[in-house]
Write a protein that holds these residues in place. Structure first.
Motif, PDB file in Angstrom:
ATOM      1  N   LEU A   3       0.838  -1.193   0.000  1.00 35.45           N
ATOM      2  CA  LEU A   3       0.000   0.000   0.000  1.00 35.45           C
ATOM      3  C   LEU A   3       0.876   1.247   0.000  1.00 35.45           C
ATOM      4  O   LEU A   3       1.787   1.368   0.818  1.00 35.45           O
ATOM      5  CB  LEU A   3      -0.913   0.002   1.227  1.00 35.45           C
ATOM      6  N   PRO A   4       0.609   2.187  -0.891  1.00 35.34           N
ATOM      7  CA  PRO A   4       1.449   3.386  -0.951  1.00 35.34           C
ATOM      8  C   PRO A   4       1.193   4.315   0.225  1.00 35.34           C
ATOM      9  O   PRO A   4       0.060   4.467   0.688  1.00 35.34           O
ATOM     10  CB  PRO A   4       1.045   4.033  -2.273  1.00 35.34           C
ATOM     11  N   SER A   5       2.254   4.941   0.706  1.00 34.40           N
ATOM     12  CA  SER A   5       2.118   5.979   1.716  1.00 34.40           C
ATOM     13  C   SER A   5       1.689   7.267   1.024  1.00 34.40           C
ATOM     14  O   SER A   5       2.162   7.592  -0.068  1.00 34.40           O
ATOM     15  CB  SER A   5       3.445   6.193   2.448  1.00 34.40           C
ATOM     16  N   LEU A   6       0.818   8.012   1.669  1.00 36.79           N
ATOM     17  CA  LEU A   6       0.360   9.286   1.121  1.00 36.79           C
ATOM     18  C   LEU A   6       1.147  10.464   1.667  1.00 36.79           C
ATOM     19  O   LEU A   6       0.950  11.600   1.230  1.00 36.79           O
ATOM     20  CB  LEU A   6      -1.133   9.475   1.425  1.00 36.79           C
ATOM     21  N   THR A   7       2.041  10.200   2.634  1.00 35.00           N
ATOM     22  CA  THR A   7       2.785  11.285   3.285  1.00 35.00           C
ATOM     23  C   THR A   7       4.295  11.137   3.161  1.00 35.00           C
ATOM     24  O   THR A   7       5.011  12.128   3.053  1.00 35.00           O
ATOM     25  CB  THR A   7       2.426  11.368   4.771  1.00 35.00           C
ATOM     26  N   HIS A   8       4.802   9.904   3.219  1.00 35.61           N
ATOM     27  CA  HIS A   8       6.241   9.642   3.261  1.00 35.61           C
ATOM     28  C   HIS A   8       6.686   8.902   1.997  1.00 35.61           C
ATOM     29  O   HIS A   8       6.057   7.915   1.602  1.00 35.61           O
ATOM     30  CB  HIS A   8       6.596   8.792   4.481  1.00 35.61           C
ATOM     31  N   LEU A   9       7.754   9.380   1.398  1.00 36.18           N
ATOM     32  CA  LEU A   9       8.322   8.687   0.246  1.00 36.18           C
ATOM     33  C   LEU A   9       9.819   8.502   0.434  1.00 36.18           C
ATOM     34  O   LEU A   9      10.453   9.202   1.232  1.00 36.18           O
ATOM     35  CB  LEU A   9       8.034   9.431  -1.052  1.00 36.18           C
ATOM     36  N   VAL A  10      10.369   7.550  -0.297  1.00 37.95           N
ATOM     37  CA  VAL A  10      11.814   7.346  -0.347  1.00 37.95           C
ATOM     38  C   VAL A  10      12.345   8.088  -1.563  1.00 37.95           C
ATOM     39  O   VAL A  10      11.817   7.940  -2.669  1.00 37.95           O
ATOM     40  CB  VAL A  10      12.168   5.850  -0.436  1.00 37.95           C
ATOM     41  N   LEU A  11      13.393   8.901  -1.354  1.00 40.10           N
ATOM     42  CA  LEU A  11      13.971   9.703  -2.425  1.00 40.10           C
ATOM     43  C   LEU A  11      15.440   9.313  -2.594  1.00 40.10           C
ATOM     44  O   LEU A  11      16.220   9.395  -1.636  1.00 40.10           O
ATOM     45  CB  LEU A  11      13.848  11.185  -2.089  1.00 40.10           C
ATOM     46  N   ILE A  12      15.811   8.899  -3.792  1.00 42.33           N
ATOM     47  CA  ILE A  12      17.170   8.433  -4.068  1.00 42.33           C
ATOM     48  C   ILE A  12      17.821   9.350  -5.101  1.00 42.33           C
ATOM     49  O   ILE A  12      17.522   9.248  -6.300  1.00 42.33           O
ATOM     50  CB  ILE A  12      17.170   6.987  -4.585  1.00 42.33           C
ATOM     51  N   ALA A  90      10.377  12.992   3.390  1.00 44.40           N
ATOM     52  CA  ALA A  90      11.161  12.226   2.422  1.00 44.40           C
ATOM     53  C   ALA A  90      12.349  11.585   3.127  1.00 44.40           C
ATOM     54  O   ALA A  90      13.085  12.258   3.857  1.00 44.40           O
ATOM     55  CB  ALA A  90      11.664  13.127   1.292  1.00 44.40           C
ATOM     56  N   LEU A  91      12.508  10.294   2.912  1.00 45.99           N
ATOM     57  CA  LEU A  91      13.692   9.589   3.401  1.00 45.99           C
ATOM     58  C   LEU A  91      14.702   9.531   2.265  1.00 45.99           C
ATOM     59  O   LEU A  91      14.413   9.009   1.186  1.00 45.99           O
ATOM     60  CB  LEU A  91      13.338   8.179   3.862  1.00 45.99           C
ATOM     61  N   ARG A 161      18.456   9.457   6.081  1.00 44.02           N
ATOM     62  CA  ARG A 161      17.700  10.247   7.058  1.00 44.02           C
ATOM     63  C   ARG A 161      16.333  10.612   6.495  1.00 44.02           C
ATOM     64  O   ARG A 161      16.115  10.565   5.286  1.00 44.02           O
ATOM     65  CB  ARG A 161      18.473  11.510   7.426  1.00 44.02           C
ATOM     66  N   VAL A 162      15.427  11.002   7.380  1.00 46.50           N
ATOM     67  CA  VAL A 162      14.091  11.449   6.980  1.00 46.50           C
ATOM     68  C   VAL A 162      13.973  12.940   7.264  1.00 46.50           C
ATOM     69  O   VAL A 162      14.191  13.382   8.399  1.00 46.50           O
ATOM     70  CB  VAL A 162      12.976  10.695   7.733  1.00 46.50           C
ATOM     71  N   TYR A 163      13.612  13.690   6.237  1.00 48.38           N
ATOM     72  CA  TYR A 163      13.415  15.133   6.372  1.00 48.38           C
ATOM     73  C   TYR A 163      11.930  15.477   6.354  1.00 48.38           C
ATOM     74  O   TYR A 163      11.186  14.950   5.524  1.00 48.38           O
ATOM     75  CB  TYR A 163      14.040  15.882   5.186  1.00 48.38           C
ATOM     76  N   PRO A 164      11.482  16.388   7.229  1.00 51.81           N
ATOM     77  CA  PRO A 164      10.190  17.035   6.989  1.00 51.81           C
ATOM     78  C   PRO A 164      10.373  17.988   5.800  1.00 51.81           C
ATOM     79  O   PRO A 164      11.266  18.841   5.804  1.00 51.81           O
ATOM     80  CB  PRO A 164       9.912  17.780   8.298  1.00 51.81           C
ATOM     81  N   ILE A 165       9.560  17.830   4.778  1.00 50.68           N
ATOM     82  CA  ILE A 165       9.831  18.488   3.507  1.00 50.68           C
ATOM     83  C   ILE A 165       9.690  20.003   3.576  1.00 50.68           C
ATOM     84  O   ILE A 165      10.537  20.741   3.059  1.00 50.68           O
ATOM     85  CB  ILE A 165       8.917  17.903   2.410  1.00 50.68           C
ATOM     86  N   ALA A 166       8.627  20.499   4.189  1.00 48.40           N
ATOM     87  CA  ALA A 166       8.368  21.942   4.162  1.00 48.40           C
ATOM     88  C   ALA A 166       9.524  22.763   4.736  1.00 48.40           C
ATOM     89  O   ALA A 166       9.989  23.715   4.087  1.00 48.40           O
ATOM     90  CB  ALA A 166       7.056  22.262   4.871  1.00 48.40           C
ATOM     91  N   PRO A 167      10.037  22.448   5.942  1.00 52.94           N
ATOM     92  CA  PRO A 167      11.167  23.241   6.442  1.00 52.94           C
ATOM     93  C   PRO A 167      12.436  23.055   5.632  1.00 52.94           C
ATOM     94  O   PRO A 167      13.234  23.988   5.504  1.00 52.94           O
ATOM     95  CB  PRO A 167      11.345  22.757   7.885  1.00 52.94           C
ATOM     96  N   LEU A 168      12.649  21.860   5.052  1.00 51.82           N
ATOM     97  CA  LEU A 168      13.831  21.664   4.216  1.00 51.82           C
ATOM     98  C   LEU A 168      13.771  22.553   2.987  1.00 51.82           C
ATOM     99  O   LEU A 168      14.755  23.216   2.633  1.00 51.82           O
ATOM    100  CB  LEU A 168      13.946  20.195   3.806  1.00 51.82           C
TER     101      LEU A 168
END
Length: 250
Positions: A3-12, A90-91, A161-168
Motif C-alpha cells: 500500500l502506498p504511503s500518502l505522506t512519506h516517500l523514499v527519495l534516491i 522524504a527519506l 535520514r528522513v526530512y520534513p519536507i516543508a522546512p527543508l
C-alpha cells in the motif's frame, strides 16, 4: 510494502552509481511505496536502466535531470515536486548501496511518531570503512554541534535520514548553497536553527571496493575544501543566531 504511503516517500538522488543502483532501488521498493529516483545527469546508462524498471513498477518513479547539478540540487528538485503532490516527508538514501534499505520502515515509523523532527542515521562502521574518512567526519560533526549549540545532532554527514519536507524546502530556497556535497551537513544545521529537533537512530554503513561494484565520487581535497568553506559560513551564521539559540536552550 504494497500500500502506498500518502505522506512519506523514499527519495534516491543518483549520479553515475554503476550497477549497484538497481540493487538499491529493488531493496528500497521491497520496504516502501513509493520510491522516487532523481537521476542527476548520469552518463553511465543507469537512467535508461531505471526507466526500464519504472515501466514495470507502479511504485517506482524516475525523474531524469538534463545535467549534473549536485546531490543537494537533486534532492531539492525531488522534494519540491513531492511537496506539490502532497507529501510531507522524504527519506533520502544513497544510490550506491551503502545505506541499509532494510531500516527504511523503522526510520519512517520514527518520523510518523515525531513528524516535526528530522530522523538522522548515525553510522555504524565496519571494517570496510576508510579510517581517514571515519576520523575526518568527527571534525565536521564537532563543528555541526557547535554551530547548533549542541542541539543533539548524532551525525551530520550520513545521508540516510528522513526530512520534513516543508522546512527543508524553506531553508534551501532561502540561500544558494546546499546544492552539492555540502548538502547533508548544512541541511541538519540549518534545520536545527529553524527549530526542527533531531531524532538519532543507529544504521550500518557499507563501503564497497571497486571490484565489488563500489563507485565513489568523493574527492578528499575538493570536498574537504567545500566542507571548510561551508563551516566557515555556518559559524558566522551561528554567531549571529547565538542569542536565539541560547534562549532556546535556556
Amino acid at each position: 510494502m504494497t500500500l502506498p504511503s500518502l505522506t512519506h516517500l523514499v527519495l534516491i538522488p543518483s549520479y553515475n552509481p554503476g550497477e549497484k543502483v538497481y540493487e538499491t532501488v529493488r531493496a528500497a521498493r521491497r520496504q516502501w511505496h513509493p520510491v522516487w529516483v532523481v537521476v542527476d545527469g548520469s552518463t553511465d546508462g543507469t537512467a535508461e536502466g531505471l526507466q526500464a524498471l519504472e515501466a514495470h513498477d507502479p511504485g517506482l518513479r524516475v525523474i531524469v535531470l538534463p545535467g549534473n547539478c549536485g546531490k543537494g540540487a537533486a534532492v531539492l528538485h525531488g522534494v519540491e515536486l513531492a511537496m506539490r503532490e502532497g507529501y510531507t516527508h522524504a527519506l533520502t538514501i544513497d544510490s550506491d548501496g551503502q545505506h541499509p534499505a532494510e531500516l527504511i520502515p523503522r526510520f519512517m515509523s520514527a518520523s510518523q511518531e515525531r513528524p516535526e523532527a528530522m530522523v538522522l542515521g548515525v553510522p555504524v562502521f565496519d571494517a570496510s570503512a576508510p579510517r581517514l574518512r571515519v576520523r575526518g567526519r568527527r571534525i565536521s560533526n564537532w563543528w555541526a554541534n557547535l554551530e547548533t549549540l549542541w542541539a543533539g545532532i548524532g551525525d551530520s554527514l550520513y545521508g540516510f535520514r528522513v526530512y520534513p519536507i516543508a522546512p527543508l524546502v524553506r531553508v534551501m530556497r532561502g540561500q544558494r548553497w546546499m546544492r552539492r556535497f555540502d548538502f547533508d551537513p548544512e541541511a541538519v544545521v540549518r534545520l536545527a536553527w529553524l527549530g526542527v529537533p533531531p531524532v538519532n537512530l543507529p544504521a550500518p554503513v557499507k563501503y564497497f571496493r571497486a571490484e565489488e561494484g563500489g563507485v565513489s565520487h568523493f574527492n578528499y581535497t575538493r570536498d574537504n575544501l567545500l566542507l571548510t568553506w561551508m563551516h566557515t559560513r555556518l559559524f558566522l551564521g551561528f554567531v549571529l543566531r547565538l542569542p536565539v539559540l541560547l534562549r532556546r536552550r535556556l
